[in-house]
Design a protein around this motif. Sequence first.
Motif, PDB file in Angstrom:
ATOM      1  N   GLY A   6       0.802  -1.231   0.000  1.00  0.00           N
ATOM      2  CA  GLY A   6       0.000   0.000   0.000  1.00  0.00           C
ATOM      3  C   GLY A   6       0.830   1.275   0.000  1.00  0.00           C
ATOM      4  N   ALA A   7       2.127   1.184  -0.345  1.00  0.00           N
ATOM      5  CA  ALA A   7       3.000   2.368  -0.290  1.00  0.00           C
ATOM      6  C   ALA A   7       3.592   2.630  -1.673  1.00  0.00           C
ATOM      7  CB  ALA A   7       4.114   2.135   0.724  1.00  0.00           C
ATOM      8  N   THR A   8       3.248   3.771  -2.258  1.00  0.00           N
ATOM      9  CA  THR A   8       3.802   4.115  -3.573  1.00  0.00           C
ATOM     10  C   THR A   8       4.651   5.384  -3.510  1.00  0.00           C
ATOM     11  OG1 THR A   8       1.742   5.255  -4.048  1.00  0.00           O
ATOM     12  CG2 THR A   8       1.959   3.010  -4.912  1.00  0.00           C
ATOM     13  N   GLU A   9       4.566   6.128  -2.432  1.00  0.00           N
ATOM     14  CA  GLU A   9       5.364   7.347  -2.303  1.00  0.00           C
ATOM     15  C   GLU A   9       6.402   7.179  -1.198  1.00  0.00           C
ATOM     16  OE1 GLU A   9       2.708  10.579  -1.792  1.00  0.00           O
ATOM     17  OE2 GLU A   9       1.684  10.174  -3.693  1.00  0.00           O
ATOM     18  N   TYR A  10       7.451   8.012  -1.285  1.00  0.00           N
ATOM     19  CA  TYR A  10       8.593   7.929  -0.368  1.00  0.00           C
ATOM     20  C   TYR A  10       8.145   7.904   1.104  1.00  0.00           C
ATOM     21  CZ  TYR A  10      13.131   9.470   1.611  1.00  0.00           C
ATOM     22  OH  TYR A  10      14.289   9.594   2.330  1.00  0.00           O
ATOM     23  N   ALA A  11       7.307   8.870   1.474  1.00  0.00           N
ATOM     24  CA  ALA A  11       6.897   8.962   2.888  1.00  0.00           C
ATOM     25  C   ALA A  11       6.120   7.720   3.307  1.00  0.00           C
ATOM     26  CB  ALA A  11       6.058  10.220   3.106  1.00  0.00           C
ATOM     27  N   GLN A  12       5.287   7.202   2.386  1.00  0.00           N
ATOM     28  CA  GLN A  12       4.508   5.996   2.723  1.00  0.00           C
ATOM     29  C   GLN A  12       5.441   4.794   2.907  1.00  0.00           C
ATOM     30  OE1 GLN A  12       2.104   5.906  -0.818  1.00  0.00           O
ATOM     31  NE2 GLN A  12       0.408   7.025   0.132  1.00  0.00           N
ATOM     32  N   MET A  13       6.463   4.707   2.032  1.00  0.00           N
ATOM     33  CA  MET A  13       7.399   3.582   2.145  1.00  0.00           C
ATOM     34  C   MET A  13       8.103   3.630   3.501  1.00  0.00           C
ATOM     35  SD  MET A  13       9.091   3.679  -1.669  1.00  0.00           S
ATOM     36  CE  MET A  13       8.079   3.712  -3.151  1.00  0.00           C
TER      37      MET A  13
END
Length: 281
Positions: A50-57
Amino acid sequence: MSPSPPPTVRLLRGDARDVAALAAGSVHLVVTSPPYPMIPQWDGLFAALGATEYAQMHSVLGEAWRECHRTLVAGGILAVNVGDALRSDAGGFRLWPNHAAVLESAARAGFTPLPYVLWKKPTNRPNAFLGSGFLPPNAYVTLDCEFLLLFRKGGLRRFAPHDPRRLASRLARAERDAWFSQVWSDVRGAPQGPRERRTGAFPSAIAERLVRMFSVVGDTVLDPFAGTGTTLWAAVASGRNAVGVEWDPVVYDELTRRARARGLWPPAPSAPGSGAGSPGG
Ligand SMILES: C[S@@+](CC[C@H](N)C(=O)[O-])C[C@H]1O[C@@H](n2cnc3c(N)ncnc32)[C@H](O)[C@@H]1O
């Protein structure tokens, strides 16, 4: 001193963000290398989480650091191997400082950041510059270092005077001098396997050093992103018990195959601290 029981390996197929099978305070050291944010190899895996952006990763990784904090004993060490990334976004080509993000997210998870090691990988491709570099000013510095970030849960770990397990774990002077210096430039990267199925493995020398620097014989070492099991085999070779968590079913199957080939899997039924506990595997 009575002889220590042979070290055990425990493998868990599951998610580093929630390792319910591990009790709080049951691990003495974590040595791990997570999937690196903003590296193409791990984009699909982060997307599946569910993580596609830097902060989400990094928020995915932050949840794993929280779980490491829960499972470590007071004074236990978290050692994280991570590299920075280069990728273009809407603003153009730029650095994604994964090491800085991990320093912050692990601190948010409750850890105290400690001085870290820079692992400068010897390269046999000295010309791998990003741009020619001869005509200023538009070339980029080559990323040839990775970070071995170090954290502690709370204060110093305490031992009774002359604790035999601690004395049996003593480092040689040459090891102490080399390993506690900030730049390690004598460790080559590990073979990565075929392009279509890269493992992201780190070299066993990195795992062995960290295990011997930050745990004692008979301790339990966790790798929540176990991959090919480098940390686990290094721990066992140094007389420590090991626990590995791996999310990818194909990688997990290969991990159990490797443990079986070493005579470490399935674990002996009577071995303390071992078992095939597995949320899903
Ligand atoms: C960089 S590799 C680790 C390599 C390992 N240090 C070695 O030497 O083989 C990261 C591993 O973490 C696994 N992984 C990714 N997300 C995970 C998660 N949420 N929980 C557990 N394992 C995960 C990946 O499948 C991959 O095997």
